[in-house]
Motif scaffolding. Structure first.
Motif, short mmCIF file in Angstrom:
data_model
loop_
_atom_site.label_atom_id
_atom_site.label_comp_id
_atom_site.label_asym_id
_atom_site.label_seq_id
_atom_site.Cartn_x
_atom_site.Cartn_y
_atom_site.Cartn_z
N THR A 86 49.77 61.42 24.84
CA THR A 86 48.85 62.54 25.03
C THR A 86 48.78 63.39 23.77
O THR A 86 47.70 63.82 23.34
N GLY A 87 49.93 63.65 23.17
CA GLY A 87 49.96 64.43 21.94
C GLY A 87 49.21 63.74 20.80
O GLY A 87 48.47 64.38 20.04
N CYS A 88 49.37 62.42 20.69
CA CYS A 88 48.64 61.68 19.66
C CYS A 88 47.14 61.76 19.89
O CYS A 88 46.35 61.90 18.95
N ARG A 89 46.75 61.71 21.15
CA ARG A 89 45.32 61.80 21.48
C ARG A 89 44.76 63.17 21.08
O ARG A 89 43.66 63.28 20.53
N VAL A 90 45.52 64.22 21.35
CA VAL A 90 45.08 65.57 20.97
C VAL A 90 45.00 65.69 19.45
O VAL A 90 44.07 66.29 18.91
N ASN A 91 45.96 65.12 18.75
CA ASN A 91 45.95 65.14 17.29
C ASN A 91 44.69 64.47 16.75
O ASN A 91 44.03 64.98 15.83
N VAL A 92 44.35 63.31 17.31
CA VAL A 92 43.14 62.60 16.88
C VAL A 92 41.90 63.43 17.23
O VAL A 92 40.98 63.57 16.42
#
Length: 404
Positions: free
Chosen positions: A18-24
């Motif tokens: 989820t954090g990676c998705r928000v970063n992207v």
């Protein structure tokens, strides 16, 4: 499962989907804003791009920028692992899954090849996808950062982080304890220098371009860019004059060779000298994390700090994709111009001798360093509830489910 960061040395062994998705998503939002600022008569607008090393850092930012600032179709090459049992996928896997999801929703072509970019097999697979889906690419970005390279005959070359003159002794940041220590970097052997050049030099970049040309999978007048770093005099012994520096010098010479060899086709190779940032590669280099912490402090105070997505968008919109590329006397695109500004370097040099474990938080942006470090792996992003259970398994539509 609930995923927490598990840091070992300079690497985090877990990643949060989820954090990676928000970063992207945050980087995509930035790129969309830049798209609205583009002049309608931009000199060059790439439409079909290959990014070699596309899943993290500068490579990921490049893919996002090309897709969302220039509406380009992108094929990315990465070497990442999907989730398995209690082990999360790598951050690059989650980043790519998120990027492909966003791209599909926005009607953008995005496909990814997962495997060893050094290998002929991956080159052939990538070229087949280019010819089948895009015909030819008009931009090739080389953003590969790997610790070793396996040749076709099975020979393995490993890169080393060493000096090439005398043993280098300097202050360094011990990331395990946030303390200032003395780092001693030994002198490399000739064999280690050559091995590092094999891994981090320009040979593989040239092989990619040669393969694309031979397969008629690259447009005439295409642009190719490789990312590099030079840094200030403070880090010369470990970087510019060290084994990495020798490899980067080879990379720089390769740009000239590619341009000369394919001059009649109009293919032009550039080197983009980027700013020092927290990446999985830079975190492993002695002395550099301390330097980056001091750099962040100064640049944030001056208002000239940039992350990966800001750097890459500036490279495209202000340096490269304009009527006449903005290069220095060596033909390099200089994105380290803000970093090497005399005002910035004078402040860092003045602080370097003073910094200790006791005053580290006052003189350096150690919190900013760690924020960027954790962000790479999807942690410490606002809007994410890290106490919630998440599914670690995440598929990438364009990649068959095969663990590496």
């Amino acid at each position: 499962m609930i995923i927490e960061p598990k840091v070992r040395g300079f690497i985090c062994t877990t990643a949060h989907p989820t954090g990676c998705r928000v970063n992207v998503a945050n980087q995509i939002a930035y790129a969309k804003v830049q798209q609205k600022k583009l002049s309608s008569h931009s000199a060059i607008s790439p439409k079909k791009a290959l990014i070699i090393g596309s899943s993290t850092g500068y490579g990921l930012a490049t893919r996002i920028s090309l897709a969302y600032t220039y509406q380009a179709s992108t094929i990315g090459v990465m070497y990442e692992k999907e989730a398995s049992g209690n082990r999360t996928a790598t951050a690059g896997w989650y980043n790519t899954a998120a990027f492909e999801s966003f791209a599909a929703n926005d009607g953008l072509y995005a496909q990814t090849i997962n495997g060893d970019a050094f290998s002929r097999e991956i080159k052939d697979e990538t070229i087949a996808k280019i010819k089948r889906d895009l015909g030819k690419v008009d931009m090739v970005i080389y953003s590969l950062a790997a610790p070793r390279r396996t040749m076709a005959d099975g020979t393995v070359f490993s890169s080393v982080l060493k000096a090439t003159t005398d043993t280098f002794v300097s202050k360094s940041l011990d990331l395990r304890h946030n303390t200032i220590e003395e780092a001693s970097i030994p002198t490399a052997t000739e064999e280690e220098i050559e091995s590092t050049i094999k891994v981090m030099g320009g040979e593989d970049w040239a092989e990619w371009i040669d393969a694309l040309v031979a397969a008629d999978a690259i447009e005439g007048n295409a642009i190719t860019v490789a990312y590099s770093y030079i840094g200030p005099e403070l880090t010369y012994p470990i970087y510019k004059e060290g084994t990495i520096g020798h490899a980067k010098e080879h990379l720089h010479k390769t740009a000239n060779l590619i341009t000369k060899e394919y001059q009649q086709r109009g293919i032009h190779a550039y080197i983009s000298v980027n700013k020092a940032l927290v990446t999985q590669a830079s975190a492993a280099i002695p002395v550099v994390p301390l330097y980056i912490s001091l750099l962040y402090k100064v640049q944030k105070e001056l208002g000239t700090h940039e992350g990966c997505i800001e750097q890459i968008n500036r490279m495209f919109t202000e340096k490269l994709l304009i009527e006449k590329p903005d290069v220095d006397k060596n033909g390099y695109l200089r994105l380290d111009d803000y970093e090497l500004d005399s005002k910035v370097q004078e402040q860092i040099n003045a602080t370097w001798d003073k910094v200790t474990t006791d005053n580290l938080k006052d003189l350096a942006d150690i919190d900013g360093y760690w924020d960027d470090f954790y962000t790479m792996f999807g942690f410490k992003l606002s809007g994410v509830n890290y106490t919630e259970e998440v599914d670690t398994a995440m598929s990438i539509p364009s990649i068959s489910s095969t663990s590496l």
